[in-house]
Design a protein around this motif. Sequence first.
Motif, PDB file in Angstrom:
ATOM      1  N   VAL A 197      11.979 -10.731  -1.090  1.00 28.52           N
ATOM      2  CA  VAL A 197      11.345  -9.557  -1.696  1.00 28.52           C
ATOM      3  C   VAL A 197      11.397  -8.440  -0.645  1.00 28.52           C
ATOM      4  N   PRO A 198      12.333  -7.505  -0.769  1.00 24.20           N
ATOM      5  CA  PRO A 198      12.475  -6.457   0.257  1.00 24.20           C
ATOM      6  C   PRO A 198      11.256  -5.540   0.363  1.00 24.20           C
ATOM      7  N   ASN A 199      10.683  -5.176  -0.794  1.00 22.08           N
ATOM      8  CA  ASN A 199       9.519  -4.285  -0.777  1.00 22.08           C
ATOM      9  C   ASN A 199       8.703  -4.522  -2.044  1.00 22.08           C
ATOM     10  N   ALA A 200       7.586  -5.226  -1.885  1.00 23.21           N
ATOM     11  CA  ALA A 200       6.757  -5.565  -3.045  1.00 23.21           C
ATOM     12  C   ALA A 200       6.176  -4.326  -3.714  1.00 23.21           C
ATOM     13  N   LEU A 201       5.963  -3.249  -2.953  1.00 22.88           N
ATOM     14  CA  LEU A 201       5.366  -2.044  -3.518  1.00 22.88           C
ATOM     15  C   LEU A 201       6.285  -1.364  -4.532  1.00 22.88           C
ATOM     16  N   ASN A 202       7.580  -1.639  -4.421  1.00 21.19           N
ATOM     17  CA  ASN A 202       8.547  -1.062  -5.356  1.00 21.19           C
ATOM     18  C   ASN A 202       8.968  -2.052  -6.438  1.00 21.19           C
ATOM     19  N   ASP A 203       8.295  -3.190  -6.502  1.00 27.00           N
ATOM     20  CA  ASP A 203       8.670  -4.244  -7.439  1.00 27.00           C
ATOM     21  C   ASP A 203       7.471  -4.591  -8.310  1.00 27.00           C
ATOM     22  N   PRO A 204       7.534  -4.299  -9.622  1.00 25.79           N
ATOM     23  CA  PRO A 204       6.395  -4.559 -10.502  1.00 25.79           C
ATOM     24  C   PRO A 204       5.991  -6.034 -10.553  1.00 25.79           C
ATOM     25  N   ASP A 205       6.930  -6.913 -10.230  1.00 27.51           N
ATOM     26  CA  ASP A 205       6.606  -8.345 -10.246  1.00 27.51           C
ATOM     27  C   ASP A 205       5.784  -8.767  -9.026  1.00 27.51           C
ATOM     28  N   TRP A 206       5.801  -7.942  -7.975  1.00 27.54           N
ATOM     29  CA  TRP A 206       5.168  -8.349  -6.724  1.00 27.54           C
ATOM     30  C   TRP A 206       4.161  -7.346  -6.165  1.00 27.54           C
ATOM     31  N   CYS A 207       4.027  -6.205  -6.779  1.00 26.63           N
ATOM     32  CA  CYS A 207       3.212  -5.143  -6.175  1.00 26.63           C
ATOM     33  C   CYS A 207       1.726  -5.491  -6.081  1.00 26.63           C
ATOM     34  N   SER A 208       1.262  -6.463  -6.868  1.00 26.53           N
ATOM     35  CA  SER A 208      -0.162  -6.830  -6.825  1.00 26.53           C
ATOM     36  C   SER A 208      -0.394  -8.237  -6.291  1.00 26.53           C
ATOM     37  N   ASN A 209       0.613  -8.819  -5.643  1.00 27.81           N
ATOM     38  CA  ASN A 209       0.431 -10.182  -5.135  1.00 27.81           C
ATOM     39  C   ASN A 209      -0.552 -10.181  -3.958  1.00 27.81           C
TER      40      ASN A 209
END
Length: 232
Positions: free
Chosen positions: A83-95
């Motif tokens: 995951v290069p950048n969770a803040l730019n990924d809706p699947d990971w931004c709230s992990n």
Amino acid sequence: MISKEMITVPASIEEKWQEIIDLMAKIIGVPSGLIMRINGSNIEVFIASQTQNNPYKPGDREYLPNSGLYCETVINTSDKLIVPNALNDPDWCSNPDVKLNMISYMGFPILLPDNTPFGTICVLDNKENKYSELFSDLVEKFRNIINRDIELLYLNQELGLKNKQLTDIISEIKTLKGLIPICSWCRKVRDDDGFWKSVETYLEEHSAAEFTHGICEECKKKLFDSPIKSNT
């Protein structure tokens, strides 16, 4: 069968893994390198890199099922995750790791010899990181070393368990070896304390045997096939 919770990792192996994780984090240039271990329904930090600004420490744990953790996906898929950048990924931004500012991740599964998951090896960064193929290969090589260590620990402990079972069986055989005093009339057996017990009770107390009751063919014939005598 040895479970992941039963595997004991010796101090010498822990030290080796600590060196691996420290080196991995320094080479890749990230604040956090981890070996995560499943413990029941939780996943916990088993080894944490001794690097500056690492927010994780050994013993930290989270409830694993439906946690949204990066490592949960690695464990569920048995495959690497980047995951290069969770803040730019809706699947990971709230992990959950985003709360610690760990916004990028790369991890690989660590497996037992029967392919059940032991945990993960991973790196996390507080800035965007695409993790080069070289870094991916490096972490995978370190993962393979840890997998081999776990395989040896697993096999040694399983062998130890089987040896214990064999020792117990031998002990039971020795217990039953020799003369056993038995009543010639009621067929009870006298134990070491002088008490008379049924053969079933004696064997159950001195071995792993358990009894079920049936009726042999000879007794069946005597009980059910004998002719009914007439009183006339």
